[in-house]
Every structure is written in structure tokens, then in C-alpha cells.
Enzyme design. Structure first.
Site, mmCIF file in Angstrom:
data_model
loop_
_atom_site.group_PDB
_atom_site.id
_atom_site.type_symbol
_atom_site.label_atom_id
_atom_site.label_comp_id
_atom_site.label_asym_id
_atom_site.label_seq_id
_atom_site.Cartn_x
_atom_site.Cartn_y
_atom_site.Cartn_z
ATOM 1 C CG HIS A 188 -13.100 3.332 2.945
ATOM 2 N ND1 HIS A 188 -13.811 4.292 3.616
ATOM 3 C CD2 HIS A 188 -11.812 3.540 3.246
ATOM 4 C CE1 HIS A 188 -12.977 5.064 4.296
ATOM 5 N NE2 HIS A 188 -11.748 4.629 4.077
ATOM 6 C CG ASN A 203 -7.324 8.777 10.762
ATOM 7 O OD1 ASN A 203 -7.724 9.529 11.645
ATOM 8 N ND2 ASN A 203 -6.199 8.086 10.854
ATOM 9 N NE ARG A 226 -10.228 12.464 3.752
ATOM 10 C CZ ARG A 226 -10.184 11.172 3.485
ATOM 11 N NH1 ARG A 226 -11.225 10.563 2.955
ATOM 12 N NH2 ARG A 226 -9.109 10.463 3.726
ATOM 13 C CG ASN A 247 -1.845 1.132 1.316
ATOM 14 O OD1 ASN A 247 -1.774 2.052 0.504
ATOM 15 N ND2 ASN A 247 -2.732 1.111 2.287
ATOM 16 N NE ARG A 273 -6.225 1.636 -0.287
ATOM 17 C CZ ARG A 273 -6.280 2.717 0.447
ATOM 18 N NH1 ARG A 273 -5.274 3.048 1.219
ATOM 19 N NH2 ARG A 273 -7.342 3.471 0.436
ATOM 20 C CD GLU A 313 -8.997 -1.470 3.787
ATOM 21 O OE1 GLU A 313 -9.253 -0.640 2.920
ATOM 22 O OE2 GLU A 313 -8.575 -1.170 4.921
ATOM 23 C CG HIS A 364 -14.015 1.848 6.764
ATOM 24 N ND1 HIS A 364 -13.220 0.735 6.576
ATOM 25 C CD2 HIS A 364 -13.179 2.833 7.150
ATOM 26 C CE1 HIS A 364 -11.958 1.048 6.830
ATOM 27 N NE2 HIS A 364 -11.911 2.327 7.165
HETATM 28 P P1 ADP Z 1 -7.097 4.754 9.053
HETATM 29 O O1 ADP Z 1 -8.358 5.195 8.388
HETATM 30 O O2 ADP Z 1 -5.996 5.763 8.959
HETATM 31 O O3 ADP Z 1 -6.692 3.327 8.732
HETATM 32 P P2 ADP Z 1 -7.982 3.673 11.595
HETATM 33 O O4 ADP Z 1 -8.965 2.755 10.954
HETATM 34 O O5 ADP Z 1 -6.843 3.078 12.320
HETATM 35 O O6 ADP Z 1 -7.447 4.784 10.605
HETATM 36 O O7 ADP Z 1 -8.835 4.593 12.620
HETATM 37 C C1 ADP Z 1 -8.256 5.626 13.330
HETATM 38 C C2 ADP Z 1 -9.284 6.201 14.259
HETATM 39 O O8 ADP Z 1 -9.729 5.181 15.160
HETATM 40 C C3 ADP Z 1 -8.759 7.349 15.132
HETATM 41 O O9 ADP Z 1 -9.709 8.383 15.187
HETATM 42 C C4 ADP Z 1 -8.623 6.683 16.497
HETATM 43 O O10 ADP Z 1 -8.762 7.592 17.549
HETATM 44 C C5 ADP Z 1 -9.799 5.731 16.453
HETATM 45 N N1 ADP Z 1 -9.702 4.729 17.513
HETATM 46 C C6 ADP Z 1 -8.808 3.722 17.646
HETATM 47 N N2 ADP Z 1 -9.026 3.054 18.821
HETATM 48 C C7 ADP Z 1 -10.067 3.668 19.430
HETATM 49 C C8 ADP Z 1 -10.783 3.467 20.661
HETATM 50 N N3 ADP Z 1 -10.446 2.501 21.504
HETATM 51 N N4 ADP Z 1 -11.799 4.313 20.945
HETATM 52 C C9 ADP Z 1 -12.146 5.293 20.103
HETATM 53 N N5 ADP Z 1 -11.536 5.536 18.939
HETATM 54 C C10 ADP Z 1 -10.505 4.739 18.601
#
Ligand code: ADP
Length: 414
Positions: free
Chosen positions: A188, A219, A249, A7, A98, A395, A216
């Protein structure tokens, strides 16, 4: 087969090495051999590498470009620190990439040849930030592994190519669609497809019986309405800016706001687009952070009003989309949460679902509160008319499996 899953971002390369083949796919016995992350490529890169069953190593290395990063991954994989199954370049059997945008051209994953590469290049206009870095990754892998090693492209957009015309067309002059292919593509797709697939495995139902809404929340955030196994609508559009509130965003806004900000703040439309991509969402409303975990802590511990507001706007938007997708796809059997927030935050899931009792969604608060850190399964009460599930996304696994299918010439089942 040992598949290197890449990726490639603008200054980062994430990878996994996964052992899988048609038999392992059938029996769900694929094996993760290694994973890693190389960040800040172009200077002194931060490199984290981990072979299965061993401790992760963190180091820095001067990495000029993506090719240098791929070279480093291969060197490490073949070394004593790498997975024991890989001792030479011959132990990597294919590379799966990806790729963000496949436009209308790619409805499935494909084996990469010169023609495919040209078609991915043609999509650069639609994803000017992402596709060029994905192409660099493909070229780097070709340089490092030689042109004989099969490479496969797995597109974020492909799963949503089943959207009907009425869901993907914007109500702007039709010739703009004809001329520039301005339409909803959605992203996604690999994640939505994976969790829908896991759901039907858990439920032991056929693809055609899969009617779900997949959510999903990471971030980046998006939601998809899936009917008879096919994506019928999704919240991201021409770009990943549309739809739900995300880390930085805005998601949906009135398009007239763009010109309004241009005039009031003396910004160009390009600068406003950057503001909507990078300074909005949870970060924009809270003025604190794009990180949901930190916002929940601020709200809990300091009673921060704007952190509270950001979370409320975030959850409200998801709830609103669930309602509209239920109407759009003629009902569903389950909503499925995935992504960093969706998988790990019982609080956010509970707040999203709290307004949905009228539609028959009754969350089992105890099950929900225990569902984090890799949990997979149902979090709603047994008598809930609309079930709620948490399914961790994967993924990379789907990219590895598609790579095997493409190399073997086996039809892909979405
Ligand atoms: P990306 O889209 O970059 O792959 P992720 O899927 O890892 O990101 O998601 C990141 C988000 O998940 C961040 O906002 C992070 O704070 C949130 N997150 C991770 N663990 C927790 C948790 N235990 N409680 C609340 N939010 C969480």
C-alpha cells in the site's frame, strides 16, 4: 500527457486515463478522462467503462486474457463512447502500471525496459500471486501499444524502502535474510505516500516536517509510521498478510498457530496460509461477511454478537498499532485515515480513536460524522494535541504523476 494507468490482477484489469504533466502536477489540475473495470477475464467478462462527464456503461464481453482486455480498453477509448480527448492510439502518451512487489531492488518508480522487467521477474518469488499478473499487464500493453510507448512501473513496496534495518528485520536466523531476502517490505506504499503528500499540502509544510501515522483501511488494511516524510515502519511484512485485521486476512497471529491448525485440522501449511488469507479477518470472526458496512448494519439492526466482536477486534488492533507507532517513530502530529473504511465510516474511526484521549487525540464527533464520501480534512478538535484527518487515497493519480516524472526524467519527490 494522457496516461493510461493499469492495475492488472489475476482475472481483472482496472484502469484510468489521466491527463497530467509537470505543470498540472504543480498546480494540482490533473484531469481524469476515463475509468473502468474489467472483471472475470478468461471467460465472459463484466465490463464497466466511464468517460468523464458521461454515464457509466455496463456490459459483458468474451475476453480471453489481459491482452484482449487492454485491446478492448484502447478500442473503447478511441471510440465515440470514450473520452473526447482520445481519438487514436497516438493520444495515449505513456502507460503506468501498479506493480505489487519491487523487492529491495526498486526504491522508486522506474521506466520499464528489458532489465527492469527481468528484475520484476526476480521478485516473483516474493509475490507469486501478484507479480506474474503485473508482468502480463506490461507485456499486454507492449503488444497493444508497441514497444515505442513508454511504460512505467510503480511499486507498492517502494515507499517503504526507507525502513531502517531494525524495523524491517525479523528476529529469525540472519542467514535466512541473506539467502532469501526474508524481511518486512510493506505494501500500500502508493496510498501511504499519497495521503502523506496531501497532508503536507493541506498543512503547507515541507516534506521534512511531515510526521504522521497513515492508516489505510480497505479490504486490505495497513498502517505506516512516517517521520520527516519517510516511512519508518509499516504493518504489512514479507507479504500483505501481516499486521492489522483485514476483510479476510488474519493480520498478526502467533506463528505457532499454523502448525497447530495443520495437526488439528489435517491441513497442509499451504492450506492454512490460504485459510489465513481468505477465511479469516472480519469474515473469519463474524462468520458472516468481510464487508465492514454489512457488519456495522448487522450489529446495529440485529445486535449480532459476532459481528460486534469482529468490529471490536478490528478497531482494537488499529488502536494498538497507533500507540506502538507513536512510540516507534517518536510521536506524530496527526493520524490520517484512508481507504474504503477509513474514508467512509465515522463509526469505525470513532471507535478506533475512543481509547486515545490520553495521548491527546480528541475527535470532533460532529465533523467526524459528516466526513464521508470524498471529504478531505481534519476531524479532530482544534485543541487536539494529536490531530486526526480523513484523506481519500488516489493511487491512480500518483501512478500517473510518477509516469510523467519518469518519462520526463524528473526526480521523484516522495
Ligand atoms: P479495496 O481494498 O478492495 O480497494 P476499499 O478501499 O474499497 O477496498 O474498501 C472496502 C471496504 O470499505 C469494505 O469493507 C466496505 O464495506 C467498506 N466501506 C465502504 N463504504 C463504507 C461505509 N460507508 N461504512 C463502512 N464501511 C464502508
Amino acid at each position: 500527457m494522457n496516461i493510461l494507468v493499469l492495475n492488472c490482477g489475476s482475472s481483472s484489469v482496472k484502469f484510468q486515463i489521466i491527463a497530467t504533466d509537470m505543470e498540472m502536477i504543480g498546480s494540482n489540475t490533473d484531469q481524469r478522462l476515463a475509468r473502468g473495470n474489467l472483471e472475470r477475464i478468461g471467460g465472459e467478462a463484466i465490463v464497466s467503462l466511464q468517460a468523464n462527464g458521461r454515464a457509466a456503461s455496463l456490459s459483458t464481453a468474451a475476453l480471453r486474457d489481459t491482452r484482449a482486455a487492454v485491446e478492448m480498453i484502447l478500442r473503447w477509448a478511441c471510440s465515440d463512447e470514450g473520452p473526447e480527448q482520445i481519438t487514436s492510439v497516438a493520444d495515449i502518451h505513456a502507460v503506468g502500471h501498479r506493480v505489487v512487489h519491487g523487492g529491495e531492488h526498486f526504491k522508486h518508480s522506474v521506466k520499464i525496459d528489458d532489465e527492469v522487467l527481468r528484475a520484476i521477474e526476480d521478485c516473483i518469488e516474493l509475490a507469486p500471486l501478484h507479480n506474474p499478473t503485473n508482468i502480463k499487464g506490461i507485456q499486454a500493453a507492449r503488444d497493444v501499444f508497441g514497444s515505442g510507448l513508454p511504460q512505467v512501473a510503480v511499486f507498492d513496496t517502494a515507499f517503504h524502502q526507507t525502513l531502517p534495518e531494525h524495523a524491517y528485520l525479523y528476529a529469525i536466523p540472519y542467514q535466512l535474510y541473506r539467502r532469501y531476502r526474508i524481511r518486512r517490505y510493506g505494501f500500500h506504499g502508493t496510498s501511504h505516500r499519497y495521503v502523506a503528500y496531501r497532508y503536507r499540502q493541506l498543512q503547507k509544510i515541507a516534506r521534512e516536517e511531515t510526521n504522521v501515522i497513515t492508516i489505510h483501511l480497505g479490504n486490505g488494511c495497513s498502517i505506516a509510521g512516517i517521520r520527516s516524510g519517510n516511512s519508518q515502519d509499516t504493518s504489512m511484512g514479507l507479504t500483505p498478510l501481516e499486521g492489522l485485521v483485514m476483510g479476510t486476512r488474519s493480520g498478526d497471529i502467533d506463528p505457532a498457530i499454523i502448525d497447530f491448525i495443520c495437526v488439528k485440522e489435517g491441513l497442509s501449511s499451504h492450506e492454512v496460509e490460504t485459510l489465513l488469507n481468505k477465511q479469516s479477518g472480519l469474515l473469519g470472526i463474524s462468520g458472516l461477511t468481510n464487508d465492514m458496512r454489512e457488519l456495522l448494519a448487522e450489529e446495529r439492526e440485529n445486535n449480532d454478537r459476532r459481528a460486534h466482536l469482529a468490529i471490536e477486534v478490528f478497531c482494537y488492533r488499529v488502536r494498538k498499532y497507533i500507540g506502538s507507532y507513536l512510540a516507534a517513530i517518536g510521536g506524530a502530529d496527526a493520524v490520517i485515515f484512508t481507504g474504503g473504511i477509513g474514508e467512509n465510516s465515522p463509526e469505525v474511526r470513532s471507535r478506533i480513536c475512543s481509547g486515545l484521549q490520553w495521548i491527546g487525540l480528541s475527535l470532533d464527533e460532529e465533523k467526524n460524522s459528516l466526513a464521508q464520501k470524498g471529504f478531505e480534512g481534519k476531524v479532530s478538535n482544534d485543541d487536539s494535541r494529536l490531530a486526526a484527518y480523513v484523506i481519500p487515497t488516489d493511487e491512480e493519480l500518483l501512478i500517473a504523476r510518477d509516469t510523467v516524472r519518469c518519462v520526463m526524467g524528473v526526480e521523484q519527490r516522495f
